[in-house]
Motif scaffolding. Structure first.
Motif, PDB file in Angstrom:
ATOM      1  N   ASN A 119       0.811  -1.224   0.000  1.00 33.28           N
ATOM      2  CA  ASN A 119       0.000   0.000   0.000  1.00 33.28           C
ATOM      3  C   ASN A 119       0.841   1.269   0.000  1.00 33.28           C
ATOM      4  O   ASN A 119       0.308   2.371  -0.043  1.00 33.28           O
ATOM      5  CB  ASN A 119      -0.921   0.016   1.233  1.00 33.28           C
ATOM      6  CG  ASN A 119      -1.939  -1.096   1.202  1.00 33.28           C
ATOM      7  OD1 ASN A 119      -2.443  -1.447   0.136  1.00 33.28           O
ATOM      8  ND2 ASN A 119      -2.243  -1.670   2.359  1.00 33.28           N
ATOM      9  N   ASN A 120       2.144   1.092   0.075  1.00 34.72           N
ATOM     10  CA  ASN A 120       3.046   2.251   0.188  1.00 34.72           C
ATOM     11  C   ASN A 120       3.570   2.644  -1.192  1.00 34.72           C
ATOM     12  O   ASN A 120       4.720   2.390  -1.540  1.00 34.72           O
ATOM     13  CB  ASN A 120       4.194   1.921   1.137  1.00 34.72           C
ATOM     14  CG  ASN A 120       5.004   3.149   1.501  1.00 34.72           C
ATOM     15  OD1 ASN A 120       4.613   4.271   1.200  1.00 34.72           O
ATOM     16  ND2 ASN A 120       6.132   2.934   2.142  1.00 34.72           N
ATOM     17  N   ILE A 121       2.711   3.264  -1.989  1.00 33.02           N
ATOM     18  CA  ILE A 121       3.073   3.651  -3.350  1.00 33.02           C
ATOM     19  C   ILE A 121       3.497   5.112  -3.374  1.00 33.02           C
ATOM     20  O   ILE A 121       2.729   6.002  -3.001  1.00 33.02           O
ATOM     21  CB  ILE A 121       1.892   3.439  -4.314  1.00 33.02           C
ATOM     22  CG1 ILE A 121       1.522   1.943  -4.370  1.00 33.02           C
ATOM     23  CG2 ILE A 121       2.250   3.936  -5.716  1.00 33.02           C
ATOM     24  CD1 ILE A 121       0.282   1.664  -5.180  1.00 33.02           C
ATOM     25  N   ARG A 122       4.738   5.346  -3.770  1.00 29.22           N
ATOM     26  CA  ARG A 122       5.246   6.710  -3.933  1.00 29.22           C
ATOM     27  C   ARG A 122       5.902   6.780  -5.303  1.00 29.22           C
ATOM     28  O   ARG A 122       6.900   6.108  -5.542  1.00 29.22           O
ATOM     29  CB  ARG A 122       6.239   7.061  -2.824  1.00 29.22           C
ATOM     30  CG  ARG A 122       5.573   7.267  -1.457  1.00 29.22           C
ATOM     31  CD  ARG A 122       6.605   7.454  -0.375  1.00 29.22           C
ATOM     32  NE  ARG A 122       7.227   6.177  -0.027  1.00 29.22           N
ATOM     33  CZ  ARG A 122       8.307   6.060   0.753  1.00 29.22           C
ATOM     34  NH1 ARG A 122       8.893   7.144   1.227  1.00 29.22           N
ATOM     35  NH2 ARG A 122       8.799   4.889   1.043  1.00 29.22           N
ATOM     36  N   LEU A 123       5.329   7.567  -6.179  1.00 32.06           N
ATOM     37  CA  LEU A 123       5.784   7.576  -7.559  1.00 32.06           C
ATOM     38  C   LEU A 123       7.054   8.380  -7.777  1.00 32.06           C
ATOM     39  O   LEU A 123       7.609   8.378  -8.869  1.00 32.06           O
ATOM     40  CB  LEU A 123       4.673   8.096  -8.471  1.00 32.06           C
ATOM     41  CG  LEU A 123       3.399   7.239  -8.458  1.00 32.06           C
ATOM     42  CD1 LEU A 123       2.384   7.781  -9.453  1.00 32.06           C
ATOM     43  CD2 LEU A 123       3.710   5.777  -8.766  1.00 32.06           C
ATOM     44  N   ASN A 124       7.523   9.056  -6.743  1.00 32.74           N
ATOM     45  CA  ASN A 124       8.802   9.764  -6.859  1.00 32.74           C
ATOM     46  C   ASN A 124       9.498   9.772  -5.511  1.00 32.74           C
ATOM     47  O   ASN A 124       9.069  10.458  -4.589  1.00 32.74           O
ATOM     48  CB  ASN A 124       8.605  11.197  -7.339  1.00 32.74           C
ATOM     49  CG  ASN A 124       9.939  11.949  -7.457  1.00 32.74           C
ATOM     50  OD1 ASN A 124      11.005  11.327  -7.535  1.00 32.74           O
ATOM     51  ND2 ASN A 124       9.880  13.261  -7.465  1.00 32.74           N
ATOM     52  N   ILE A 125      10.576   9.002  -5.386  1.00 28.03           N
ATOM     53  CA  ILE A 125      11.401   9.060  -4.173  1.00 28.03           C
ATOM     54  C   ILE A 125      12.809   9.545  -4.530  1.00 28.03           C
ATOM     55  O   ILE A 125      13.740   9.399  -3.762  1.00 28.03           O
ATOM     56  CB  ILE A 125      11.462   7.710  -3.432  1.00 28.03           C
ATOM     57  CG1 ILE A 125      12.097   6.619  -4.292  1.00 28.03           C
ATOM     58  CG2 ILE A 125      10.073   7.290  -2.958  1.00 28.03           C
ATOM     59  CD1 ILE A 125      12.439   5.360  -3.516  1.00 28.03           C
ATOM     60  N   GLY A 126      12.913  10.124  -5.726  1.00 29.52           N
ATOM     61  CA  GLY A 126      14.196  10.651  -6.172  1.00 29.52           C
ATOM     62  C   GLY A 126      14.327  12.129  -5.875  1.00 29.52           C
ATOM     63  O   GLY A 126      13.649  12.675  -4.994  1.00 29.52           O
ATOM     64  N   VAL A 127      15.202  12.803  -6.606  1.00 29.27           N
ATOM     65  CA  VAL A 127      15.418  14.243  -6.424  1.00 29.27           C
ATOM     66  C   VAL A 127      14.091  14.961  -6.687  1.00 29.27           C
ATOM     67  O   VAL A 127      13.532  14.837  -7.782  1.00 29.27           O
ATOM     68  CB  VAL A 127      16.486  14.773  -7.396  1.00 29.27           C
ATOM     69  CG1 VAL A 127      16.739  16.251  -7.154  1.00 29.27           C
ATOM     70  CG2 VAL A 127      17.790  13.975  -7.251  1.00 29.27           C
ATOM     71  N   PRO A 128      13.563  15.710  -5.714  1.00 26.38           N
ATOM     72  CA  PRO A 128      12.243  16.317  -5.879  1.00 26.38           C
ATOM     73  C   PRO A 128      12.241  17.649  -6.628  1.00 26.38           C
ATOM     74  O   PRO A 128      11.296  18.429  -6.511  1.00 26.38           O
ATOM     75  CB  PRO A 128      11.769  16.500  -4.431  1.00 26.38           C
ATOM     76  CG  PRO A 128      13.007  16.673  -3.645  1.00 26.38           C
ATOM     77  CD  PRO A 128      14.070  15.853  -4.339  1.00 26.38           C
ATOM     78  N   TYR A 129      13.296  17.905  -7.408  1.00 27.03           N
ATOM     79  CA  TYR A 129      13.402  19.148  -8.168  1.00 27.03           C
ATOM     80  C   TYR A 129      13.956  18.819  -9.547  1.00 27.03           C
ATOM     81  O   TYR A 129      14.603  17.783  -9.746  1.00 27.03           O
ATOM     82  CB  TYR A 129      14.350  20.155  -7.493  1.00 27.03           C
ATOM     83  CG  TYR A 129      14.140  20.302  -6.015  1.00 27.03           C
ATOM     84  CD1 TYR A 129      13.042  21.001  -5.518  1.00 27.03           C
ATOM     85  CD2 TYR A 129      15.023  19.721  -5.107  1.00 27.03           C
ATOM     86  CE1 TYR A 129      12.825  21.124  -4.152  1.00 27.03           C
ATOM     87  CE2 TYR A 129      14.818  19.837  -3.744  1.00 27.03           C
ATOM     88  CZ  TYR A 129      13.721  20.529  -3.267  1.00 27.03           C
ATOM     89  OH  TYR A 129      13.510  20.638  -1.917  1.00 27.03           O
ATOM     90  N   THR A 130      13.728  19.695 -10.486  1.00 27.34           N
ATOM     91  CA  THR A 130      14.332  19.521 -11.802  1.00 27.34           C
ATOM     92  C   THR A 130      15.764  20.049 -11.778  1.00 27.34           C
ATOM     93  O   THR A 130      16.120  20.869 -10.921  1.00 27.34           O
ATOM     94  CB  THR A 130      13.548  20.288 -12.886  1.00 27.34           C
ATOM     95  OG1 THR A 130      13.652  21.699 -12.637  1.00 27.34           O
ATOM     96  CG2 THR A 130      12.080  19.877 -12.890  1.00 27.34           C
TER      97      THR A 130
END
Length: 297
Positions: A119-130
């Motif tokens: 249930n722990n779906i996180r579509l971005n766990i990388g760098v949160p900026y461009t």
């Protein structure tokens, strides 16, 4: 490749860790890691490098003020890998530095990092900026697979040679995208570390999460600096490792001649107990505000 530069001494101040310290009142903990590495070269000049930026910048900047660390004096930022708990503070930290600064990282640092598990779906766990956002805030990116000198005696380790693949802790459920857009397991080849070569002491190897394996990181640090590893520090991502794997890690580090172990962040209680048992008073628990000074013995 053997680099010859050495630092005379080093001072490390952990500005972010999962636990808050108590020597200084008001320190903040956060799930993440950030450490200010201050080295003195043979001419007496001081160089400050920031290794990782935690999950959010406000906590890093707050702790820096309490600990007397002036982020405006940082000459370079090094990233251990792309996960948010090591890169989330980067934008705010760049603004606090107040001048353009080199940011050294592996070429895969902006590769998509997607977490899907239960249930722990996180579509971005990388760098949160461009990359553009970060460059506009002052980052001059140097993305490189090879080891490189960042400051006298301080080395970015580049892509880690996983001599012991079984000791490289994967993050189950972490995916990325292949060149043709397929969802594939993320091998976290961007996970790396920093080595500090200190004259008359040896090498200090530092990992952020050590997904490439702290043993592999330590061995690469020894190859890059040409010096034995005196200490290993940082997060070792053994929080979900089996006792057998933890025992292997302890055994390999002792076999290398490592004398001190300083752990925090994602290392895990069971692993920290194993290090305490094996290294005794040469084991230290990292926390926000944890400070260590290293020089020739």
């Amino acid at each position: 490749m053997i680099w010859l530069a050495r630092a005379v001494s080093a001072r490390l101040v952990f500005l972010a860790d999962d636990y808050a310290g108590y020597e200084v009142r008001g320190l903040l903990g956060q799930h993440g890691l950030s450490v200010c590495i201050e080295v003195v070269d043979s001419d007496g000049a001081v160089h400050k490098i920031l290794f990782d930026t935690g999950q959010y910048a406000d906590g890093v900047a707050h702790n820096a003020r309490l600990l007397g660390v002036d982020l405006r004096e940082v000459k370079a930022v090094v990233l251990s890998h792309n996960h948010y708990d090591h890169t989330g503070g980067l934008l705010g930290v760049l603004k606090a530095i107040e001048h353009r600064v080199p940011v050294i990282a592996h070429p895969d640092v902006f590769k998509p990092s997607i977490y899907i598990r239960g249930n722990n779906i996180r579509l971005n766990i990388g760098v949160p900026y461009t990359r553009r956002e970060l460059e506009e805030a002052g980052a001059n990116f140097i993305v490189v697979r090879s080891p490189m000198e960042v400051a006298p005696g301080v080395y970015f380790l580049g892509e880690i040679d996983r001599v012991h693949p079984e000791l490289a802790p994967a993050l189950k459920g972490n995916y990325t995208l292949s060149s043709d857009g397929e969802l594939v397991q993320h091998e976290l080849r961007d996970d790396t570390g920093v080595a500090i070569a200190i004259e008359g002491l040896g090498t200090v190897a530092i990992g952020g999460c050590s997904h490439s394996g702290i043993v592999n990181i330590a061995e690469q640090a020894a190859r890059v600096t040409g010096m034995n590893v005196f200490a290993v520090m940082g997060g070792f991502h053994l929080v979900s490792a089996s006792r057998e794997t933890i025992s292997r890690v302890v055994e390999e580090l002792k076999k290398m001649g490592v004398e001190e172990v300083h752990t925090g962040h994602c290392t895990g209680l069971v692993a920290e107990y194993a290090f305490l048992e094996a290294f005794g008073d040469r084991f230290r628990k990292i926390h926000s505000g944890y400070t260590v000074e290293l020089k020739k013995r």
